[in-house]
Design an enzyme around this catalytic site. Structure first.
Site, PDB file in Angstrom:
ATOM      1  CE  LYS A   1      -4.586   0.493   0.045  1.00  0.00           C
ATOM      2  NZ  LYS A   1      -5.914  -0.155  -0.576  1.00  0.00           N
TER       3      LYS A   1
ATOM      4  CB  THR B   1     -15.060  -2.226  -5.294  1.00  0.00           C
ATOM      5  OG1 THR B   1     -13.940  -1.815  -4.966  1.00  0.00           O
ATOM      6  CG2 THR B   1     -15.280  -2.325  -3.741  1.00  0.00           C
TER       7      THR B   1
ATOM      8  CG  ASN C   1     -15.676   4.266  -6.744  1.00  0.00           C
ATOM      9  OD1 ASN C   1     -16.661   3.960  -7.854  1.00  0.00           O
ATOM     10  ND2 ASN C   1     -14.740   3.505  -6.768  1.00  0.00           N
TER      11      ASN C   1
END
Ligand code: NAD
Length: 412
Positions: free
Chosen positions: A101, A185, A216
């Site tokens: 990350k 997602t 989103n």
């Protein structure tokens, strides 16, 4: 507990279940590489020195993979926690990728778009030797988007002197992005939820759903579930909750939010506007946290009426709340499975970039469905066999796969 300690608590439970030795546990629990830099960027507000991170947690199963967030609170601890979760997530859905990350302590809301583009380029210059199609593949995360991925690709290719579209995912379609990435997602979360309900013998029709976050992940989830026959009774954003016991139309709410800035602008005689923090107190069968870390603490856990929680957000339930909810018989579909559709389609993007051959939206969705439903089945089988929560089962599956790769490589 800080965010990394929270993830470590999940990892150590899995390690105990798998009877790992203390040495194996020690290797599993710490990142392989912690990279830090200070980005010096000449912005519209003058020269800024911005702390930046790339934490490469584990690459036993494949190149490191994980998004980059721009957030004023981004620090090494938070980024490390997210990197560890990425390693587990990629293993749970069996992608040939490790976990990483990135983050920059930068608040894009305080700066211009041009400033954010300069920060994106500076990030790539700082970490260019350590990222790449076979090393570490970044992607968008909080406050980063396809446009920033485009300039990161451009900067990287300028540094290395050749084309390498697979060095980053979440790109615009015109630069090698994948069909279906923007909705992946929520699509993945909806697929896993459907698989869970089918296995539990629960009919989808009119299951009442409350969703925290209308961005989103949350807004797409609301539309997908609405189309599939669920009743969306509440949605929220940072400004408030919109509650409609008879069900609301997320397409209408989205249109109003786009015009007026918040879901609560859709309030009328059938849609009540409530404070944001009421979202989990409302009667619902399924709740979907799709906004914040630690949104469900022991306070919410004691009173939540829903029987199912689908974690589209990363880390939305604290470990204490997790235990309370498990003892109350609430099923949590954990983040490392529920929101893994995003990284799965990122993986598809990487595969397509390597082949220079692109798939249709239908092909992407079919492949995503196969991975999400197979992964759900694998996790649910472990949960049943070992009498543990789906979270513990997912961590057991992910950690087992990571440890197997580390053993085969002779690292442990
Ligand atoms: P986003 O910025 O598009 O949306 C976030 C939403 O949360 C916004 O509607 C915002 O108003 C709302 N919000 C903020 N504070 C709130 C509060 N106090 N109460 C209610 N709502 C609040 O972000 P996103 O991409 O949808 O991501 C949401 C979560 O999902 C994050 O935890 C992220 O890490 C996770 N996630 C996203 C993806 C993805 O592909 N977008 C993938 C994996 C995980």
């Amino acid at each position: 507990m800080n965010p990394f300690e929270q993830i470590q608590s999940h990892l150590s439970k899995a390690a105990a279940t798998l009877n790992l030795t203390p040495e194996e546990q020690a290797v599993l629990m710490e990142p392989q590489v912690k990279r830090e830099a200070t980005l010096t960027v000449e912005t519209s507000k003058g020269v800024q020195s911005l702390p930046a991170y790339r934490i490469q947690f584990n690459d036993a199963r494949g190149p490191f993979k994980g998004g980059i967030r721009f957030h004023p609170a981004a620090d090494q601890n938070e980024v490390t926690a997210l990197a560890a979760a990425m390693a587990v997530k990629c293993a749970v859905v069996n992608l040939p990728l490790g976990g990483a990350k990135g983050g920059v302590a930068f608040d894009p809301k305080q700066f211009t778009r041009e400033d954010a583009l300069l920060v994106a380029r500076a990030y790539v210059r700082a970490f260019a030797p350590y990222i790449g199609v076979d090393k570490d593949i970044p992607a968008p995360d909080v406050a980063t988007d396809a446009g920033l991925m485009a300039v990161m690709l451009d900067e990287y290719e300028a540094v290395v002197g050749h084309k390498e579209p697979g060095m980053i995912t979440g790109k615009p379609i015109a630069l090698g992005g994948s069909q279906g990435r923007a909705t992946a997602t929520a699509e993945g979360g909806a697929m896993v939820l459907a698989a869970y309900l089918e296995r539990a013998g629960i009919a989808v029709d009119s299951q009442k759903v409350a969703i925290q976050g209308f961005g989103n992940a949350g807004a797409v989830m609301a539309k997908l579930l609405h189309d599939a026959g669920y009743l969306i009774v509440a949605v929220s954003d940072s400004q408030g909750t919109l509650y409609a016991p008879q069900g609301l139309d997320p397409y209408q709410v989205e249109a109003i939010k786009q015009e007026s800035g918040s879901v609560i602008a859709a309030a009328d005689s059938e849609h009540e506007a409530l404070p944001a923090e009421t979202i989990f107190t409302l009667p619902a069968d399924i709740i979907v946290p799709a906004a914040l870390d630690n949104a469900i603490t022991e306070v919410e856990a004691a009173t939540i009426s829903a029987g199912i929680i689908v974690e589209l957000a990363n880390n939305p339930v604290t470990p204490t709340a997790d235990e309370i909810l498990f003892s109350r018989g609430v099923t949590i579909i954990p983040d490392v499975l529920a929101n893994a559709g995003g990284v799965t389609v990122s993986y598809f993007e990487w595969v397509q970039n390597r082949q220079q051959y692109y798939w249709s939206e239908e092909e992407v969705r079919d492949k995503l469905r196969a991975i999400m439903t197979d992964s759900f089945r694998a996790v649910a089988d472990i949960a049943e066999r070992r009498h543990v929560s789906l979270r513990e089962a997912a961590y057991v599956l992910g950690v087992e796969r990571i440890i197997e790769a580390m053993r085969l490589r002779g690292r442990i």
